[in-house]
Design a protein around this motif. Sequence first.
Motif, short mmCIF file in Angstrom:
data_model
loop_
_atom_site.label_atom_id
_atom_site.label_comp_id
_atom_site.label_asym_id
_atom_site.label_seq_id
_atom_site.Cartn_x
_atom_site.Cartn_y
_atom_site.Cartn_z
N THR A 1 13.25 27.94 -17.77
CA THR A 1 13.22 26.47 -17.85
C THR A 1 14.60 25.85 -17.89
N VAL A 2 15.52 26.42 -18.68
CA VAL A 2 16.83 25.78 -18.85
C VAL A 2 17.99 26.75 -18.59
N ASP A 3 17.68 27.93 -18.04
CA ASP A 3 18.72 28.93 -17.78
C ASP A 3 19.50 29.21 -19.06
N GLY A 4 18.76 29.29 -20.17
CA GLY A 4 19.39 29.47 -21.47
C GLY A 4 19.11 30.84 -22.06
N ARG B 1 8.52 27.45 -27.41
CA ARG B 1 7.99 27.89 -26.12
C ARG B 1 7.00 26.88 -25.55
N LEU B 2 6.07 26.43 -26.38
CA LEU B 2 5.04 25.50 -25.91
C LEU B 2 5.66 24.19 -25.44
N ALA B 3 6.71 23.73 -26.12
CA ALA B 3 7.37 22.50 -25.69
C ALA B 3 8.02 22.67 -24.32
N LEU B 4 8.68 23.82 -24.11
CA LEU B 4 9.31 24.06 -22.82
C LEU B 4 8.28 24.20 -21.71
N GLU B 5 7.17 24.87 -22.00
CA GLU B 5 6.11 24.97 -21.00
C GLU B 5 5.54 23.59 -20.67
N GLU B 6 5.42 22.74 -21.68
CA GLU B 6 4.91 21.39 -21.45
C GLU B 6 5.86 20.59 -20.58
N SER B 7 7.16 20.84 -20.71
CA SER B 7 8.13 20.12 -19.87
C SER B 7 7.89 20.40 -18.39
N GLY B 8 7.46 21.62 -18.07
CA GLY B 8 7.15 21.93 -16.68
C GLY B 8 5.94 21.16 -16.19
N ARG B 9 4.89 21.10 -17.01
CA ARG B 9 3.68 20.39 -16.61
C ARG B 9 3.93 18.90 -16.45
N LEU B 10 4.86 18.36 -17.24
CA LEU B 10 5.16 16.92 -17.18
C LEU B 10 6.21 16.58 -16.13
N GLY B 11 6.77 17.59 -15.49
CA GLY B 11 7.81 17.34 -14.50
C GLY B 11 9.17 17.02 -15.09
N LEU B 12 9.37 17.38 -16.37
CA LEU B 12 10.63 17.06 -17.04
C LEU B 12 11.65 18.20 -17.00
N ALA B 13 11.20 19.40 -16.68
CA ALA B 13 12.08 20.56 -16.77
C ALA B 13 13.38 20.39 -15.99
#
Length: 362
Positions: free
Chosen positions: A191-194, A152-164
């Motif tokens: 985040t990934v529609d998963g 979860r934390l990695a996916l949330e971080e992807s949003g903050r970094l603009g990677l999502a």
Amino acid sequence: MSMELQQALEDAVSFTNTAPTLDTMPRRTLADKGIAGPTGAHVIEEIHTPFNFAFVTITTGSTAFQNIVGVTAAELPDRMNAAQRALELAGLTVGDHILFTYPPLVNLFTKEMLESYGVAWSFLPTSSRDALLLSLLKERPRMVIGESTFLRLALEESGRLGLAPHLPKQVIFLAAGTPLDPELAPTVQKTVDGKAHDLYGCQEFGWLTLDGIPLRDDIILYKTDDSDHRDLLVGSLPTGDRFPVLDKGHSQNPQGKIITYARQRQGIEPEVTILASTAKSRDTVERTARTILRIKAKVIRVSPDLELNQPHTIIQITSGGPTPHSQILDTPEQTRMFDSMLEAQMAYQSGAKKDPTWIKSR
């Protein structure tokens, strides 16, 4: 001693000896087991592993020291069948790619099962959330398996970094090793529609449930009190965990009644007593009990009135406390885990020691 005799002895040791040298001993590496990936929790240490183990692995250590676990060949069919069912229920298909965030989780599937299923797998280059995001971007796996809060934390971080927006879509996340983080599923969806799944099991017995649905037919939900909680046993052996069993169902699947994200650790595990066995000797049953204690850390008692040469195993489960409960397990499905260990013990006893220098008698 003459030089000729010493030379003859040296020649015998060097050329005619059938016992192995260190260089010729069989080796089972991390790559052979399919778990050749880095972790931040371990060192790599070579050990001598007995032939009576299919492999050795370790507990996750979520509530106590990480512990060595032995897995015998007799257990593998049930472990592999359960793991295959988990992947099928989660929607994995032939040719898909799995990303493992914690390499020892492969031992719960086994390398052989993953190969037969027809999937590829890989590991993070290092144990970090940034490494997970990098692997998602580069490898674009169909499935990711790991601890739920880490995912979860990695996916949330992807949003903050603009990677999502650049992550692969409709990825399947299997949360394993710790109770399901309640925010993982909505984070995966957003985040990934998963889809996120709650995969429960342990190194001692393999995978046991997916989203509250049993993956084996020898799982027993043992009632110890008047609450909704049940102790979870595998083929008569307690896991040490208890869960609510509710008609409303699991958060990820209403058909799954075992609420694995509400796990409780048992204070005192139910007492397991062998009343009858297919074995011919009491000694074999007692040795099996000792083997289970050594490699599964489960206490099994043998009744003083043990009946031998019976058609099938009979086991009594008893819990203490102010309102003791007791249950008899007397079908092959209910006792299969113990029976597998008995089979392994008998196979071990039927063969001589492999090392000729290990002689205890004159």
